[in-house]
Design a protein around this motif. Sequence first.
Motif, PDB file in Angstrom:
ATOM      1  N   THR A   2       0.826  -1.200   0.000  1.00 34.93           N
ATOM      2  CA  THR A   2       0.000   0.000   0.000  1.00 34.93           C
ATOM      3  C   THR A   2       0.861   1.251   0.000  1.00 34.93           C
ATOM      4  OG1 THR A   2      -1.697  -1.182   1.257  1.00 34.93           O
ATOM      5  CG2 THR A   2      -1.844   1.219   1.201  1.00 34.93           C
ATOM      6  N   ARG A   3       0.543   2.175  -0.904  1.00 37.74           N
ATOM      7  CA  ARG A   3       1.262   3.447  -0.938  1.00 37.74           C
ATOM      8  C   ARG A   3       0.901   4.275   0.283  1.00 37.74           C
ATOM      9  NH1 ARG A   3      -0.668   6.061  -6.143  1.00 37.74           N
ATOM     10  NH2 ARG A   3       0.413   7.897  -5.319  1.00 37.74           N
ATOM     11  N   ILE A   4       1.901   4.911   0.863  1.00 37.65           N
ATOM     12  CA  ILE A   4       1.698   5.737   2.055  1.00 37.65           C
ATOM     13  C   ILE A   4       1.164   7.101   1.638  1.00 37.65           C
ATOM     14  CG2 ILE A   4       2.882   6.928   3.942  1.00 37.65           C
ATOM     15  CD1 ILE A   4       4.749   4.505   4.085  1.00 37.65           C
ATOM     16  N   ARG A   5       0.070   7.510   2.268  1.00 41.37           N
ATOM     17  CA  ARG A   5      -0.544   8.793   1.999  1.00 41.37           C
ATOM     18  C   ARG A   5      -0.605   9.585   3.299  1.00 41.37           C
ATOM     19  NH1 ARG A   5      -0.027   9.208  -2.967  1.00 41.37           N
ATOM     20  NH2 ARG A   5      -1.812  10.589  -3.271  1.00 41.37           N
ATOM     21  N   SER A   6      -0.620  10.897   3.192  1.00 42.33           N
ATOM     22  CA  SER A   6      -0.733  11.727   4.383  1.00 42.33           C
ATOM     23  C   SER A   6      -1.720  12.856   4.120  1.00 42.33           C
ATOM     24  CB  SER A   6       0.638  12.317   4.763  1.00 42.33           C
ATOM     25  OG  SER A   6       0.950  13.436   3.943  1.00 42.33           O
ATOM     26  N   THR A 257       8.726  17.528   2.648  1.00 37.46           N
ATOM     27  CA  THR A 257       8.786  16.070   2.474  1.00 37.46           C
ATOM     28  C   THR A 257      10.005  15.481   3.176  1.00 37.46           C
ATOM     29  OG1 THR A 257       7.622  16.299   0.359  1.00 37.46           O
ATOM     30  CG2 THR A 257       8.685  14.196   0.789  1.00 37.46           C
ATOM     31  N   SER A 258      11.115  16.206   3.181  1.00 35.66           N
ATOM     32  CA  SER A 258      12.282  15.742   3.948  1.00 35.66           C
ATOM     33  C   SER A 258      11.929  15.599   5.419  1.00 35.66           C
ATOM     34  CB  SER A 258      13.443  16.739   3.811  1.00 35.66           C
ATOM     35  OG  SER A 258      13.925  16.809   2.496  1.00 35.66           O
ATOM     36  N   VAL A 259      11.257  16.600   5.956  1.00 35.69           N
ATOM     37  CA  VAL A 259      10.898  16.591   7.373  1.00 35.69           C
ATOM     38  C   VAL A 259       9.837  15.526   7.651  1.00 35.69           C
ATOM     39  CG1 VAL A 259       9.894  17.975   9.227  1.00 35.69           C
ATOM     40  CG2 VAL A 259      11.578  18.983   7.675  1.00 35.69           C
ATOM     41  N   SER A 264       7.608  11.622  10.591  1.00 38.39           N
ATOM     42  CA  SER A 264       6.214  11.164  10.631  1.00 38.39           C
ATOM     43  C   SER A 264       6.071   9.736  11.135  1.00 38.39           C
ATOM     44  CB  SER A 264       5.578  11.248   9.245  1.00 38.39           C
ATOM     45  OG  SER A 264       4.273  10.687   9.264  1.00 38.39           O
ATOM     46  N   PRO A 265       5.117   9.492  12.018  1.00 36.18           N
ATOM     47  CA  PRO A 265       4.826   8.117  12.434  1.00 36.18           C
ATOM     48  C   PRO A 265       4.376   7.235  11.271  1.00 36.18           C
ATOM     49  CG  PRO A 265       3.792   9.694  13.932  1.00 36.18           C
ATOM     50  CD  PRO A 265       4.299  10.488  12.763  1.00 36.18           C
ATOM     51  N   LEU A 266       3.882   7.832  10.202  1.00 34.92           N
ATOM     52  CA  LEU A 266       3.396   7.053   9.064  1.00 34.92           C
ATOM     53  C   LEU A 266       4.510   6.289   8.362  1.00 34.92           C
ATOM     54  CD1 LEU A 266       0.898   9.591   7.415  1.00 34.92           C
ATOM     55  CD2 LEU A 266       0.336   7.569   8.781  1.00 34.92           C
ATOM     56  N   VAL A 267       5.748   6.752   8.506  1.00 36.82           N
ATOM     57  CA  VAL A 267       6.858   6.067   7.832  1.00 36.82           C
ATOM     58  C   VAL A 267       7.793   5.363   8.821  1.00 36.82           C
ATOM     59  CG1 VAL A 267       6.828   7.437   5.731  1.00 36.82           C
ATOM     60  CG2 VAL A 267       8.130   8.245   7.676  1.00 36.82           C
ATOM     61  N   ALA A 268       7.357   5.192  10.049  1.00 37.84           N
ATOM     62  CA  ALA A 268       8.156   4.436  11.022  1.00 37.84           C
ATOM     63  C   ALA A 268       8.349   3.006  10.511  1.00 37.84           C
ATOM     64  CB  ALA A 268       7.463   4.426  12.373  1.00 37.84           C
ATOM     65  N   CYS A 278       4.924  14.902   0.438  1.00 39.53           N
ATOM     66  CA  CYS A 278       4.576  14.163   1.662  1.00 39.53           C
ATOM     67  C   CYS A 278       3.677  12.954   1.384  1.00 39.53           C
ATOM     68  CB  CYS A 278       3.919  15.080   2.696  1.00 39.53           C
ATOM     69  SG  CYS A 278       4.966  16.451   3.219  1.00 39.53           S
ATOM     70  N   GLN A 279       3.775  12.404   0.192  1.00 36.86           N
ATOM     71  CA  GLN A 279       3.064  11.183  -0.182  1.00 36.86           C
ATOM     72  C   GLN A 279       4.054  10.240  -0.861  1.00 36.86           C
ATOM     73  OE1 GLN A 279      -0.176  11.684   0.704  1.00 36.86           O
ATOM     74  NE2 GLN A 279       0.039  13.912   0.850  1.00 36.86           N
TER      75      GLN A 279
END
Length: 321
Positions: A2-6, A257-259, A264-268, A278-279
């Motif tokens: 699944t692609r990560i989305r924010s 996007t670097s930050v 982000s917890p989404l990319v832990a 940021c996607q």
Amino acid sequence: MTRIRSRFTSRSTALEVVEGIDLTGRRAVVTGASSGIGVETARALASAGAQVTLAVRDPRAGERVAADIAGTSGGPAPDVARLDLADLASVDAFAGAWAGPLHVLVANAGVMDTPFGRTAQGWETQLGTNHLGHFALTTGLSGSLAEAGDARVVVVSSSGHAASPVVFDDLFFERRPYQPGLAYGQSKTANVLFAVEASRRWAGEGVTANALMPGGIWTPLQRHWPAEQRAAAEEQARRAESAGLFHMKTPAQGAATSVFLATSPLVAGVGGRYFEDCQEAEVVERLDGIHGVVPHALDPDAARRLWDVSERLVTAARSTA
């Protein structure tokens, strides 16, 4: 997969991305943090409480940026250390002086479309600086990254990666005519491949790496463009913005996007991927303007080969220093 989305967009800023995130006690290094998106990346990480080191070629410029960040972020004053990615001796000195864990490494520094030149080790300037310098730095700091337990490596790439795969048979343009755009594209593909292989090798030690496209931003990165090329690019950007297809970002938006990847917890625990706005970007055969990532940049076989070649080059350069 699944692609990560924010919830963030192309107009989100780095400070908006870190809102509510606490980085107290975490240490971060941002290369190329004396101008452009590197400054805003460092500012956002410091504002969230991280102890940031600005790794820069010109320490005096770094000190000015550190003072500005200290006065605006509300976080710890950044440290400043000299780092010239085009000189392996400087890279090794920086890595050798680091002690203790490193939680975030943002490989942000880079050069673009330079005239043909060579680094101190004789490598073509763009691949030598953008990829091999960061490869030597990151592998040199790998023990500190592993010590952190949950470290993130963030590699700034570009939509320019679509211009060229890594040409293993002629990495340094010794047998083909030098073209600045192709050399830049090769180096930006190498950035993504490095993130792919670093994650494969180091995930078991809690270290992940991802690459990103920051967006279209006017920064000193374009300083090697002739005036007519800059004028044409500005006109193209104006037309795209008028049509609602694209917008040029501020440095604060370009750093988002670097930050995001750094915090982000989404990319832990996520590694080996390519992001924009940021996607997670879509894998495409051909970019839609500047959007998407082409398959050659995520090829695991090319990533392994590049790592092995890079390791041999760096080892050989050190042995002759």
